[in-house]
Design a protein around this motif. Sequence first.
Motif, PDB file in Angstrom:
ATOM      1  N   VAL A  82       0.889  -1.164   0.000  1.00 43.41           N
ATOM      2  CA  VAL A  82       0.000   0.000   0.000  1.00 43.41           C
ATOM      3  C   VAL A  82       0.927   1.215   0.000  1.00 43.41           C
ATOM      4  O   VAL A  82       1.952   1.221   0.668  1.00 43.41           O
ATOM      5  CB  VAL A  82      -0.988   0.015   1.187  1.00 43.41           C
ATOM      6  N   ALA A  83       0.583   2.202  -0.799  1.00 44.08           N
ATOM      7  CA  ALA A  83       1.479   3.334  -1.006  1.00 44.08           C
ATOM      8  C   ALA A  83       0.655   4.590  -1.265  1.00 44.08           C
ATOM      9  O   ALA A  83      -0.553   4.508  -1.487  1.00 44.08           O
ATOM     10  CB  ALA A  83       2.400   3.036  -2.193  1.00 44.08           C
ATOM     11  N   PRO A  84       1.331   5.744  -1.262  1.00 43.70           N
ATOM     12  CA  PRO A  84       0.615   6.974  -1.592  1.00 43.70           C
ATOM     13  C   PRO A  84      -0.036   6.868  -2.965  1.00 43.70           C
ATOM     14  O   PRO A  84       0.520   6.235  -3.870  1.00 43.70           O
ATOM     15  CB  PRO A  84       1.718   8.041  -1.610  1.00 43.70           C
ATOM     16  N   GLY A  85      -1.193   7.466  -3.103  1.00 44.55           N
ATOM     17  CA  GLY A  85      -1.850   7.509  -4.403  1.00 44.55           C
ATOM     18  C   GLY A  85      -1.028   8.337  -5.374  1.00 44.55           C
ATOM     19  O   GLY A  85      -0.406   9.327  -4.998  1.00 44.55           O
ATOM     20  N   VAL A  86      -0.972   7.906  -6.594  1.00 45.70           N
ATOM     21  CA  VAL A  86      -0.216   8.630  -7.616  1.00 45.70           C
ATOM     22  C   VAL A  86      -1.184   9.536  -8.360  1.00 45.70           C
ATOM     23  O   VAL A  86      -2.161   9.075  -8.946  1.00 45.70           O
ATOM     24  CB  VAL A  86       0.466   7.643  -8.592  1.00 45.70           C
ATOM     25  N   LEU A  87      -0.927  10.821  -8.302  1.00 45.24           N
ATOM     26  CA  LEU A  87      -1.796  11.803  -8.940  1.00 45.24           C
ATOM     27  C   LEU A  87      -0.966  12.676  -9.871  1.00 45.24           C
ATOM     28  O   LEU A  87      -0.808  13.872  -9.637  1.00 45.24           O
ATOM     29  CB  LEU A  87      -2.486  12.669  -7.870  1.00 45.24           C
ATOM     30  N   ASP A  94      -2.371   1.729   9.107  1.00 46.92           N
ATOM     31  CA  ASP A  94      -3.124   0.828   9.990  1.00 46.92           C
ATOM     32  C   ASP A  94      -3.224  -0.579   9.405  1.00 46.92           C
ATOM     33  O   ASP A  94      -3.187  -1.570  10.148  1.00 46.92           O
ATOM     34  CB  ASP A  94      -4.544   1.356  10.234  1.00 46.92           C
ATOM     35  N   LEU A  95      -3.369  -0.681   8.097  1.00 46.92           N
ATOM     36  CA  LEU A  95      -3.503  -1.978   7.427  1.00 46.92           C
ATOM     37  C   LEU A  95      -2.196  -2.756   7.367  1.00 46.92           C
ATOM     38  O   LEU A  95      -2.209  -3.985   7.239  1.00 46.92           O
ATOM     39  CB  LEU A  95      -4.006  -1.781   5.990  1.00 46.92           C
ATOM     40  N   ALA A  96      -1.075  -2.061   7.435  1.00 41.82           N
ATOM     41  CA  ALA A  96       0.229  -2.661   7.168  1.00 41.82           C
ATOM     42  C   ALA A  96       0.785  -3.443   8.353  1.00 41.82           C
ATOM     43  O   ALA A  96       0.508  -3.138   9.516  1.00 41.82           O
ATOM     44  CB  ALA A  96       1.219  -1.569   6.773  1.00 41.82           C
ATOM     45  N   ASP A  97       1.625  -4.430   8.017  1.00 42.73           N
ATOM     46  CA  ASP A  97       2.401  -5.151   9.023  1.00 42.73           C
ATOM     47  C   ASP A  97       3.647  -4.354   9.389  1.00 42.73           C
ATOM     48  O   ASP A  97       4.133  -4.434  10.517  1.00 42.73           O
ATOM     49  CB  ASP A  97       2.828  -6.523   8.484  1.00 42.73           C
ATOM     50  N   ARG A  98       4.160  -3.620   8.418  1.00 40.54           N
ATOM     51  CA  ARG A  98       5.334  -2.772   8.654  1.00 40.54           C
ATOM     52  C   ARG A  98       5.315  -1.613   7.662  1.00 40.54           C
ATOM     53  O   ARG A  98       4.559  -1.627   6.696  1.00 40.54           O
ATOM     54  CB  ARG A  98       6.638  -3.547   8.557  1.00 40.54           C
ATOM     55  N   VAL A  99       6.174  -0.634   7.939  1.00 41.05           N
ATOM     56  CA  VAL A  99       6.247   0.582   7.125  1.00 41.05           C
ATOM     57  C   VAL A  99       7.662   0.724   6.572  1.00 41.05           C
ATOM     58  O   VAL A  99       8.641   0.547   7.294  1.00 41.05           O
ATOM     59  CB  VAL A  99       5.864   1.817   7.973  1.00 41.05           C
ATOM     60  N   LEU A 100       7.751   1.040   5.287  1.00 34.27           N
ATOM     61  CA  LEU A 100       9.034   1.315   4.640  1.00 34.27           C
ATOM     62  C   LEU A 100       9.063   2.790   4.261  1.00 34.27           C
ATOM     63  O   LEU A 100       8.202   3.265   3.506  1.00 34.27           O
ATOM     64  CB  LEU A 100       9.225   0.457   3.388  1.00 34.27           C
ATOM     65  N   ILE A 101      10.057   3.498   4.777  1.00 34.79           N
ATOM     66  CA  ILE A 101      10.223   4.914   4.472  1.00 34.79           C
ATOM     67  C   ILE A 101      11.227   5.040   3.330  1.00 34.79           C
ATOM     68  O   ILE A 101      12.376   4.613   3.453  1.00 34.79           O
ATOM     69  CB  ILE A 101      10.740   5.707   5.693  1.00 34.79           C
ATOM     70  N   VAL A 102      10.796   5.603   2.213  1.00 37.57           N
ATOM     71  CA  VAL A 102      11.684   5.865   1.074  1.00 37.57           C
ATOM     72  C   VAL A 102      12.227   7.273   1.274  1.00 37.57           C
ATOM     73  O   VAL A 102      11.489   8.250   1.176  1.00 37.57           O
ATOM     74  CB  VAL A 102      10.922   5.712  -0.262  1.00 37.57           C
ATOM     75  N   ASN A 103      13.537   7.334   1.589  1.00 42.82           N
ATOM     76  CA  ASN A 103      14.130   8.626   1.961  1.00 42.82           C
ATOM     77  C   ASN A 103      15.544   8.784   1.422  1.00 42.82           C
ATOM     78  O   ASN A 103      16.512   8.837   2.176  1.00 42.82           O
ATOM     79  CB  ASN A 103      14.116   8.790   3.481  1.00 42.82           C
ATOM     80  N   ALA A 128       5.941   8.809  13.171  1.00 38.64           N
ATOM     81  CA  ALA A 128       5.481   8.879  14.558  1.00 38.64           C
ATOM     82  C   ALA A 128       4.184   8.090  14.732  1.00 38.64           C
ATOM     83  O   ALA A 128       4.007   7.367  15.724  1.00 38.64           O
ATOM     84  CB  ALA A 128       5.292  10.339  14.977  1.00 38.64           C
ATOM     85  N   TYR A 129       3.272   8.210  13.773  1.00 38.07           N
ATOM     86  CA  TYR A 129       2.000   7.493  13.830  1.00 38.07           C
ATOM     87  C   TYR A 129       2.241   5.981  13.803  1.00 38.07           C
ATOM     88  O   TYR A 129       1.667   5.234  14.604  1.00 38.07           O
ATOM     89  CB  TYR A 129       1.113   7.913  12.655  1.00 38.07           C
ATOM     90  N   ALA A 130       3.092   5.541  12.882  1.00 42.78           N
ATOM     91  CA  ALA A 130       3.369   4.105  12.754  1.00 42.78           C
ATOM     92  C   ALA A 130       4.005   3.560  14.030  1.00 42.78           C
ATOM     93  O   ALA A 130       3.608   2.497  14.524  1.00 42.78           O
ATOM     94  CB  ALA A 130       4.283   3.859  11.555  1.00 42.78           C
ATOM     95  N   ARG A 131       4.959   4.274  14.565  1.00 43.27           N
ATOM     96  CA  ARG A 131       5.623   3.815  15.794  1.00 43.27           C
ATOM     97  C   ARG A 131       4.648   3.774  16.962  1.00 43.27           C
ATOM     98  O   ARG A 131       4.680   2.835  17.761  1.00 43.27           O
ATOM     99  CB  ARG A 131       6.826   4.696  16.091  1.00 43.27           C
ATOM    100  N   ALA A 132       3.787   4.779  17.063  1.00 48.00           N
ATOM    101  CA  ALA A 132       2.789   4.791  18.139  1.00 48.00           C
ATOM    102  C   ALA A 132       1.834   3.614  18.024  1.00 48.00           C
ATOM    103  O   ALA A 132       1.322   3.117  19.035  1.00 48.00           O
ATOM    104  CB  ALA A 132       2.015   6.115  18.130  1.00 48.00           C
ATOM    105  N   ALA A 133       1.616   3.151  16.794  1.00 42.48           N
ATOM    106  CA  ALA A 133       0.736   2.005  16.553  1.00 42.48           C
ATOM    107  C   ALA A 133       1.494   0.674  16.680  1.00 42.48           C
ATOM    108  O   ALA A 133       0.908  -0.396  16.470  1.00 42.48           O
ATOM    109  CB  ALA A 133       0.103   2.113  15.170  1.00 42.48           C
ATOM    110  N   GLY A 134       2.788   0.740  16.990  1.00 46.03           N
ATOM    111  CA  GLY A 134       3.578  -0.461  17.163  1.00 46.03           C
ATOM    112  C   GLY A 134       4.037  -1.117  15.872  1.00 46.03           C
ATOM    113  O   GLY A 134       4.418  -2.291  15.863  1.00 46.03           O
ATOM    114  N   LYS A 135       4.020  -0.362  14.782  1.00 40.96           N
ATOM    115  CA  LYS A 135       4.442  -0.898  13.484  1.00 40.96           C
ATOM    116  C   LYS A 135       5.959  -0.778  13.350  1.00 40.96           C
ATOM    117  O   LYS A 135       6.523   0.292  13.621  1.00 40.96           O
ATOM    118  CB  LYS A 135       3.795  -0.132  12.321  1.00 40.96           C
ATOM    119  N   PRO A 136       6.636  -1.843  12.904  1.00 39.34           N
ATOM    120  CA  PRO A 136       8.063  -1.700  12.611  1.00 39.34           C
ATOM    121  C   PRO A 136       8.264  -0.719  11.461  1.00 39.34           C
ATOM    122  O   PRO A 136       7.499  -0.732  10.486  1.00 39.34           O
ATOM    123  CB  PRO A 136       8.494  -3.105  12.190  1.00 39.34           C
ATOM    124  N   VAL A 137       9.264   0.132  11.578  1.00 34.44           N
ATOM    125  CA  VAL A 137       9.569   1.149  10.562  1.00 34.44           C
ATOM    126  C   VAL A 137      11.005   0.944  10.105  1.00 34.44           C
ATOM    127  O   VAL A 137      11.918   0.856  10.925  1.00 34.44           O
ATOM    128  CB  VAL A 137       9.391   2.577  11.126  1.00 34.44           C
TER     129      VAL A 137
END
Length: 100
Positions: free
Chosen positions: A35-40, A62-71, A85-94
């Motif tokens: 799941v990723a940002p919508g492409v517009l 919320d749907l994800a098991d983990r989050v990948l930051i492309v940076n 911050a949101y992902a970490r607060a939800a306990g998602k690995p980043v």
Amino acid sequence: MADRPEIVCICGSARFMDEMQAANSDLTLAGVIVVAPGVLPGAEVTDEQKVALGALHLRKIDLADRVLIVNPGGYLGESTSREIAYARAAGKPVSFTDPG
């Protein structure tokens, strides 16, 4: 074996859309649900729409098991920092493509 493939949410600045699409392709070919940002491309987005899209992206986290930051270069903008911050607060690995 898991009942379903892992779900990864890609986050990052819109300036890195090409890099996010490459990460999406790599993960998808590895059997991951992405799941990723919508492409517009070329769309003019109002401030109200930006707020709605930001909230929608949090639901994707919320749907994800983990989050990948492309940076690339270690860049983290305001929205991406908020998503981390949101992902970490939800306990998602980043994880980060450039842990810098």
